[in-house]
Motif scaffolding. Structure first.
Motif, PDB file in Angstrom:
ATOM      1  N   ALA A  94     -16.206  59.451  -3.744  1.00  0.00           N
ATOM      2  CA  ALA A  94     -15.900  60.366  -4.391  1.00  0.00           C
ATOM      3  C   ALA A  94     -14.653  60.316  -5.513  1.00  0.00           C
ATOM      4  N   TRP A  95     -13.732  59.607  -4.910  1.00  0.00           N
ATOM      5  CA  TRP A  95     -12.392  59.756  -5.616  1.00  0.00           C
ATOM      6  C   TRP A  95     -11.670  58.254  -5.568  1.00  0.00           C
ATOM      7  N   LEU A  96     -12.324  57.119  -5.306  1.00  0.00           N
ATOM      8  CA  LEU A  96     -11.857  55.963  -5.492  1.00  0.00           C
ATOM      9  C   LEU A  96     -11.775  55.737  -6.931  1.00  0.00           C
ATOM     10  N   SER A  97     -12.554  55.961  -7.742  1.00  0.00           N
ATOM     11  CA  SER A  97     -12.444  55.454  -9.180  1.00  0.00           C
ATOM     12  C   SER A  97     -11.187  56.220  -9.976  1.00  0.00           C
ATOM     13  N   HIS A  98     -10.807  57.117  -9.340  1.00  0.00           N
ATOM     14  CA  HIS A  98      -9.549  57.778  -9.859  1.00  0.00           C
ATOM     15  C   HIS A  98      -8.123  57.334  -9.512  1.00  0.00           C
ATOM     16  N   LEU A  99      -8.138  56.211  -8.438  1.00  0.00           N
ATOM     17  CA  LEU A  99      -6.891  55.910  -8.217  1.00  0.00           C
ATOM     18  C   LEU A  99      -6.586  54.800  -9.336  1.00  0.00           C
ATOM     19  N   PRO A 100      -5.163  54.444  -9.433  1.00  0.00           N
ATOM     20  CA  PRO A 100      -4.733  53.101 -10.251  1.00  0.00           C
ATOM     21  C   PRO A 100      -5.427  52.028  -9.994  1.00  0.00           C
ATOM     22  N   ASP A 101      -5.845  51.156 -10.937  1.00  0.00           N
ATOM     23  CA  ASP A 101      -6.477  49.958 -10.722  1.00  0.00           C
ATOM     24  C   ASP A 101      -5.951  49.067  -9.386  1.00  0.00           C
ATOM     25  N   GLU A 102      -4.777  49.110  -9.294  1.00  0.00           N
ATOM     26  CA  GLU A 102      -4.206  47.985  -8.311  1.00  0.00           C
ATOM     27  C   GLU A 102      -4.394  48.865  -6.943  1.00  0.00           C
ATOM     28  N   MET A 103      -4.378  50.005  -6.874  1.00  0.00           N
ATOM     29  CA  MET A 103      -4.761  50.706  -5.569  1.00  0.00           C
ATOM     30  C   MET A 103      -6.149  50.607  -5.279  1.00  0.00           C
ATOM     31  N   GLY A 104      -6.825  50.956  -6.108  1.00  0.00           N
ATOM     32  CA  GLY A 104      -8.537  51.026  -5.955  1.00  0.00           C
ATOM     33  C   GLY A 104      -9.010  49.507  -5.725  1.00  0.00           C
ATOM     34  N   ASP A 105      -8.645  48.499  -6.280  1.00  0.00           N
ATOM     35  CA  ASP A 105      -9.072  47.208  -5.916  1.00  0.00           C
ATOM     36  C   ASP A 105      -8.543  46.721  -4.603  1.00  0.00           C
ATOM     37  N   LEU A 106      -7.343  47.179  -4.282  1.00  0.00           N
ATOM     38  CA  LEU A 106      -6.805  46.905  -2.969  1.00  0.00           C
ATOM     39  C   LEU A 106      -7.656  47.524  -1.749  1.00  0.00           C
ATOM     40  N   LEU A 107      -7.877  48.791  -1.985  1.00  0.00           N
ATOM     41  CA  LEU A 107      -8.725  49.633  -1.083  1.00  0.00           C
ATOM     42  C   LEU A 107     -10.287  48.910  -0.964  1.00  0.00           C
ATOM     43  N   LEU A 108     -10.655  48.456  -1.743  1.00  0.00           N
ATOM     44  CA  LEU A 108     -11.967  47.765  -1.723  1.00  0.00           C
ATOM     45  C   LEU A 108     -11.916  46.528  -0.856  1.00  0.00           C
ATOM     46  N   GLU A 109     -10.717  45.708  -1.316  1.00  0.00           N
ATOM     47  CA  GLU A 109     -10.511  44.534  -0.290  1.00  0.00           C
ATOM     48  C   GLU A 109     -10.233  45.093   1.349  1.00  0.00           C
ATOM     49  N   VAL A 110      -9.802  45.928   1.479  1.00  0.00           N
ATOM     50  CA  VAL A 110      -9.679  46.705   2.877  1.00  0.00           C
ATOM     51  C   VAL A 110     -10.974  46.992   3.467  1.00  0.00           C
ATOM     52  N   TYR A 111     -11.878  47.691   2.757  1.00  0.00           N
ATOM     53  CA  TYR A 111     -13.211  47.736   3.098  1.00  0.00           C
ATOM     54  C   TYR A 111     -13.896  46.526   3.503  1.00  0.00           C
ATOM     55  N   ILE A 112     -13.594  45.493   2.587  1.00  0.00           N
ATOM     56  CA  ILE A 112     -14.387  44.103   3.021  1.00  0.00           C
ATOM     57  C   ILE A 112     -13.781  43.567   4.191  1.00  0.00           C
ATOM     58  N   ALA A 113     -12.630  43.685   4.566  1.00  0.00           N
ATOM     59  CA  ALA A 113     -12.119  43.400   5.644  1.00  0.00           C
ATOM     60  C   ALA A 113     -12.627  44.304   6.852  1.00  0.00           C
ATOM     61  N   LEU A 114     -12.927  45.457   6.706  1.00  0.00           N
ATOM     62  CA  LEU A 114     -13.210  46.299   7.952  1.00  0.00           C
ATOM     63  C   LEU A 114     -14.896  45.906   7.906  1.00  0.00           C
ATOM     64  N   SER A 115     -15.642  45.553   7.010  1.00  0.00           N
ATOM     65  CA  SER A 115     -17.010  45.257   7.102  1.00  0.00           C
ATOM     66  C   SER A 115     -17.011  44.030   7.654  1.00  0.00           C
ATOM     67  N   SER A 116     -16.125  43.169   7.753  1.00  0.00           N
ATOM     68  CA  SER A 116     -15.970  41.909   8.365  1.00  0.00           C
ATOM     69  C   SER A 116     -15.481  41.810   9.963  1.00  0.00           C
ATOM     70  N   ASP A 117     -15.129  43.004  10.141  1.00  0.00           N
ATOM     71  CA  ASP A 117     -14.260  43.173  11.498  1.00  0.00           C
ATOM     72  C   ASP A 117     -13.167  42.506  11.622  1.00  0.00           C
ATOM     73  N   CYS A 118     -12.438  42.269  10.614  1.00  0.00           N
ATOM     74  CA  CYS A 118     -11.182  41.760  10.256  1.00  0.00           C
ATOM     75  C   CYS A 118      -9.926  42.821  10.387  1.00  0.00           C
ATOM     76  N   ARG A 119      -9.896  43.275  11.660  1.00  0.00           N
ATOM     77  CA  ARG A 119      -9.056  44.280  11.913  1.00  0.00           C
ATOM     78  C   ARG A 119      -7.500  44.305  11.465  1.00  0.00           C
ATOM     79  N   ARG A 120      -7.067  43.153  11.830  1.00  0.00           N
ATOM     80  CA  ARG A 120      -5.465  42.750  11.574  1.00  0.00           C
ATOM     81  C   ARG A 120      -5.362  42.889   9.866  1.00  0.00           C
TER      82      ARG A 120
END
Length: 221
Positions: A94-120
């Motif tokens: 709902a609000w991800l696309s309204h973040l600055p590009d750098e923040m939004g791209d990094l948040l997507l990478e964080v979710y990729i880590a979460l989906s792979s159970d890479c918690r650290r």
């Protein structure tokens, strides 16, 4: 007459966030077996395995996923893997696309880590997101402690929210520098804190837009 009924199975759907009915678009199987005891001339007992690969489509949202089921005769339950992996936390679309590009791209990478159970890795990314937010608001004025102090002093966060951020950053430091292996619940708490900060960033701009477009009150005569 060939069976024309659709092949339906139950599987996890990331888009729906739960197990749903899925249409089996395609399926392939591989199997193997060998005697449990090569010295047994009668071969009464075999060790067998079967791997089933399925392309699935959710019957509700039509999301597509790939499922791999591995069955081994010596195991009580099969192992099931999905691609993309099962996500425990829905992406804040709902609000991800309204973040600055750098923040939004990094948040997507964080979710990729979460989906792979890479918690650290997820915690390190979350810590970097907080740093990006603070630098955006304050400039590069020093370390985390100094930036947090200025966030509170300049009214960007309350004292309580500053304490929340300190807790989230500290566990990120521990994961990055002290080999801490966070529990799933700890990662969820950190993501709640960090996403609350980022959503407030979006709401600041939304509020500014509302103020600019709302007609002013008429002065009474």
């Amino acid at each position: 007459m060939p069976n024309t009924e659709p092949d339906i199975t139950r599987a996890h759907c990331n888009a729906c966030g739960q197990e749903t009915k899925h249409l089996v678009i395609a399926r392939r199987e591989e199997s193997d077996s060998e005697p449990a005891d090569p010295s047994d001339p009668h071969g009464f007992h075999e060790i067998s395995s079967r791997t089933t690969y399925s392309m699935l489509e959710c019957c509700g949202c039509e999301n597509i996923c790939f499922q791999k089921v591995f069955e081994f005769s010596e195991w009580p339950e099969p192992t099931i893997d999905y691609y993309p992996p099962i996500t425990s936390r829905p992406l804040p679309k709902a609000w991800l696309s309204h973040l600055p590009d750098e923040m939004g791209d990094l948040l997507l990478e964080v979710y990729i880590a979460l989906s792979s159970d890479c918690r650290r890795l997820a915690l390190m990314g979350a810590r970097t997101l907080v740093d990006l937010y603070m630098t955006e608001k304050l400039g590069d004025i020093g370390g985390f402690a100094q930036k947090l102090g200025q966030l509170e002093a300049q009214g960007f966060v309350s004292k309580v929210n500053r304490e929340y951020l300190e807790a989230a950053l500290e566990i990120g430091h521990a994961a990055a520098h002290r080999g801490h292996e966070p529990k799933a619940a700890e990662v969820e708490h950190v993501m709640d804190i960090v996403e609350n900060l980022l959503q407030n960033y979006v709401l600041e701009h939304s509020a500014a837009t509302l103020r600019a477009t709302t007609p002013s009150r008429r002065k009474s005569s």
